[in-house]
Design an enzyme around this catalytic site. Structure first.
Site, PDB file in Angstrom:
ATOM      1  N   LYS A   9      44.240  41.868  44.840  1.00 37.44           N
ATOM      2  CA  LYS A   9      42.946  42.457  44.486  1.00 37.44           C
ATOM      3  C   LYS A   9      42.588  43.566  44.444  1.00 37.44           C
ATOM      4  CE  LYS A   9      41.497  37.628  46.511  1.00 37.44           C
ATOM      5  NZ  LYS A   9      40.572  37.425  47.418  1.00 37.44           N
ATOM      6  N   TYR A  49      38.967  30.900  39.378  1.00 33.20           N
ATOM      7  CA  TYR A  49      38.168  30.398  40.609  1.00 33.20           C
ATOM      8  C   TYR A  49      37.730  30.022  39.856  1.00 33.20           C
ATOM      9  CZ  TYR A  49      39.554  34.530  43.160  1.00 33.20           C
ATOM     10  OH  TYR A  49      40.616  35.228  44.433  1.00 33.20           O
ATOM     11  N   THR A  91      42.090  33.433  55.545  1.00 36.02           N
ATOM     12  CA  THR A  91      41.600  33.962  54.016  1.00 36.02           C
ATOM     13  C   THR A  91      40.068  35.483  54.908  1.00 36.02           C
ATOM     14  OG1 THR A  91      40.964  31.381  53.796  1.00 36.02           O
ATOM     15  CG2 THR A  91      39.386  32.886  52.502  1.00 36.02           C
ATOM     16  N   ARG A 102      46.106  40.779  55.778  1.00 37.13           N
ATOM     17  CA  ARG A 102      44.530  40.599  55.990  1.00 37.13           C
ATOM     18  C   ARG A 102      44.411  40.716  57.151  1.00 37.13           C
ATOM     19  NH1 ARG A 102      43.992  34.816  52.706  1.00 37.13           N
ATOM     20  NH2 ARG A 102      42.990  35.340  50.177  1.00 37.13           N
ATOM     21  N   ASN A 112      39.569  40.907  50.981  1.00 37.95           N
ATOM     22  CA  ASN A 112      40.779  40.043  51.330  1.00 37.95           C
ATOM     23  C   ASN A 112      42.002  40.505  50.811  1.00 37.95           C
ATOM     24  OD1 ASN A 112      40.370  38.161  50.026  1.00 37.95           O
ATOM     25  ND2 ASN A 112      39.801  36.911  51.195  1.00 37.95           N
ATOM     26  N   HIS A 115      45.217  37.686  47.042  1.00 39.34           N
ATOM     27  CA  HIS A 115      45.327  35.893  46.831  1.00 39.34           C
ATOM     28  C   HIS A 115      47.459  35.520  47.074  1.00 39.34           C
ATOM     29  CE1 HIS A 115      44.722  31.919  44.483  1.00 39.34           C
ATOM     30  NE2 HIS A 115      45.705  32.447  44.025  1.00 39.34           N
ATOM     31  N   GLU A 126      47.980  28.204  38.505  1.00 41.16           N
ATOM     32  CA  GLU A 126      47.927  29.540  38.028  1.00 41.16           C
ATOM     33  C   GLU A 126      48.321  30.937  37.959  1.00 41.16           C
ATOM     34  OE1 GLU A 126      45.254  29.292  42.491  1.00 41.16           O
ATOM     35  OE2 GLU A 126      47.006  30.300  42.635  1.00 41.16           O
TER      36      GLU A 126
HETATM   37  P1  RTP Z   1      42.316  33.473  47.747  1.00 42.56           P
HETATM   38  O1  RTP Z   1      42.305  32.281  46.658  1.00 42.56           O
HETATM   39  O2  RTP Z   1      41.847  34.604  47.433  1.00 42.56           O
HETATM   40  O3  RTP Z   1      43.427  32.918  47.662  1.00 42.56           O
HETATM   41  O4  RTP Z   1      42.136  32.852  49.373  1.00 42.56           O
HETATM   42  P2  RTP Z   1      41.611  31.989  49.888  1.00 42.56           P
HETATM   43  O5  RTP Z   1      42.875  30.518  49.277  1.00 42.56           O
HETATM   44  O6  RTP Z   1      42.315  32.026  51.334  1.00 42.56           O
HETATM   45  O7  RTP Z   1      40.111  31.694  49.928  1.00 42.56           O
HETATM   46  P3  RTP Z   1      38.817  30.956  48.860  1.00 42.56           P
HETATM   47  O8  RTP Z   1      38.389  29.923  50.387  1.00 42.56           O
HETATM   48  O9  RTP Z   1      40.303  29.741  48.254  1.00 42.56           O
HETATM   49  O10 RTP Z   1      38.417  31.714  48.771  1.00 42.56           O
HETATM   50  C1  RTP Z   1      38.425  32.642  47.791  1.00 42.56           C
HETATM   51  C2  RTP Z   1      38.148  34.194  47.907  1.00 42.56           C
HETATM   52  O11 RTP Z   1      36.780  33.708  48.064  1.00 42.56           O
HETATM   53  C3  RTP Z   1      36.694  35.177  48.950  1.00 42.56           C
HETATM   54  N1  RTP Z   1      35.362  34.139  49.701  1.00 42.56           N
HETATM   55  N2  RTP Z   1      33.947  34.724  50.315  1.00 42.56           N
HETATM   56  N3  RTP Z   1      31.614  35.032  51.599  1.00 42.56           N
HETATM   57  C4  RTP Z   1      32.758  34.266  51.942  1.00 42.56           C
HETATM   58  O12 RTP Z   1      32.267  33.256  52.385  1.00 42.56           O
HETATM   59  C5  RTP Z   1      33.814  34.262  51.028  1.00 42.56           C
HETATM   60  N4  RTP Z   1      34.953  33.275  51.094  1.00 42.56           N
HETATM   61  C6  RTP Z   1      35.590  32.754  50.311  1.00 42.56           C
HETATM   62  C7  RTP Z   1      37.901  35.268  49.343  1.00 42.56           C
HETATM   63  O13 RTP Z   1      37.906  36.886  48.663  1.00 42.56           O
HETATM   64  C8  RTP Z   1      38.370  34.174  49.383  1.00 42.56           C
HETATM   65  O14 RTP Z   1      39.613  35.471  49.066  1.00 42.56           O
END
Ligand code: RTP
Length: 148
Positions: A9, A49, A91, A102, A112, A115, A126
């Site tokens: 990122k 997303y 995450t 991370r 973080n 991805h 993707e």
């Molecule tokens: P990624 O898709 O980036 O690999 O992350 P992930 O699967 O571990 O998590 P996901 O739930 O898909 O969330 C995507 C990205 O959104 C941001 N996020 N912010 N502020 C918040 O509560 C929150 N929750 C998620 C994070 O950058 C996360 O990687």
């Protein structure tokens, strides 16, 4: 062989973590099958997303992803989707174990660093989104030293 989509990122690029992150996947034994430095626009980030569009953090997440160049990659290897997520860590960096990307390099969930696809099916989608051109097709000659 299984493939996953990994994206460093904008914060990871700005902080000079590209080499460190690529090194971790390479040293594990996974093969790099696609790589580009790219700045994406809002509609592309929203597409990537799309599953999170109802989340309260969606707009901030899109702003973050379009704030600078990202490194988009395809990595290949046995169980690379699941193992890639383990290398990346939880995450929320507050819960990511030390030794994960991370866990070692991030503090806030909204910064973080990286991805990784969460399933073989999302990896397929993707990769198609980020690499509409055919990824580089090459086979490593070290294969027998990594797989029995
Ligand atoms: P990624 O898709 O980036 O690999 O992350 P992930 O699967 O571990 O998590 P996901 O739930 O898909 O969330 C995507 C990205 O959104 C941001 N996020 N912010 N502020 C918040 O509560 C929150 N929750 C998620 C994070 O950058 C996360 O990687």
């Amino acid at each position: 062989m299984e493939q996953t989509f990994i994206m460093i990122k904008p914060d990871g690029v700005q902080r000079g973590l590209v080499g460190e992150i690529i090194g971790r996947f390479e040293k594990k034994g996974f093969y790099l099958k696609g790589l580009k430095l790219i700045t994406v626009d809002q509609s592309f980030a929203e597409k990537h997303y799309a599953d999170l569009s109802a989340k309260p953090f969606f707009n901030g997440l899109v702003e973050y992803i379009i704030s600078g160049p990202v490194v988009a990659m395809i990595w290949e290897g046995k169980n690379v989707v699941t193992t890639g997520r383990k290398i990346i860590g939880a995450t929320n960096p507050a819960e990511s174990a030390p030794g994960t990307i991370r866990g070692d390099f991030a503090i806030d969930i909204g910064r973080n660093v990286i991805h990784g696809s969460d399933s073989v099916e999302s990896a397929r989608k993707e990769i198609a989104l980020w690499f509409p051109e055919s990824p580089v097709n090459w086979q490593s000659s070290v294969h027998p030293w990594i797989y029995e």
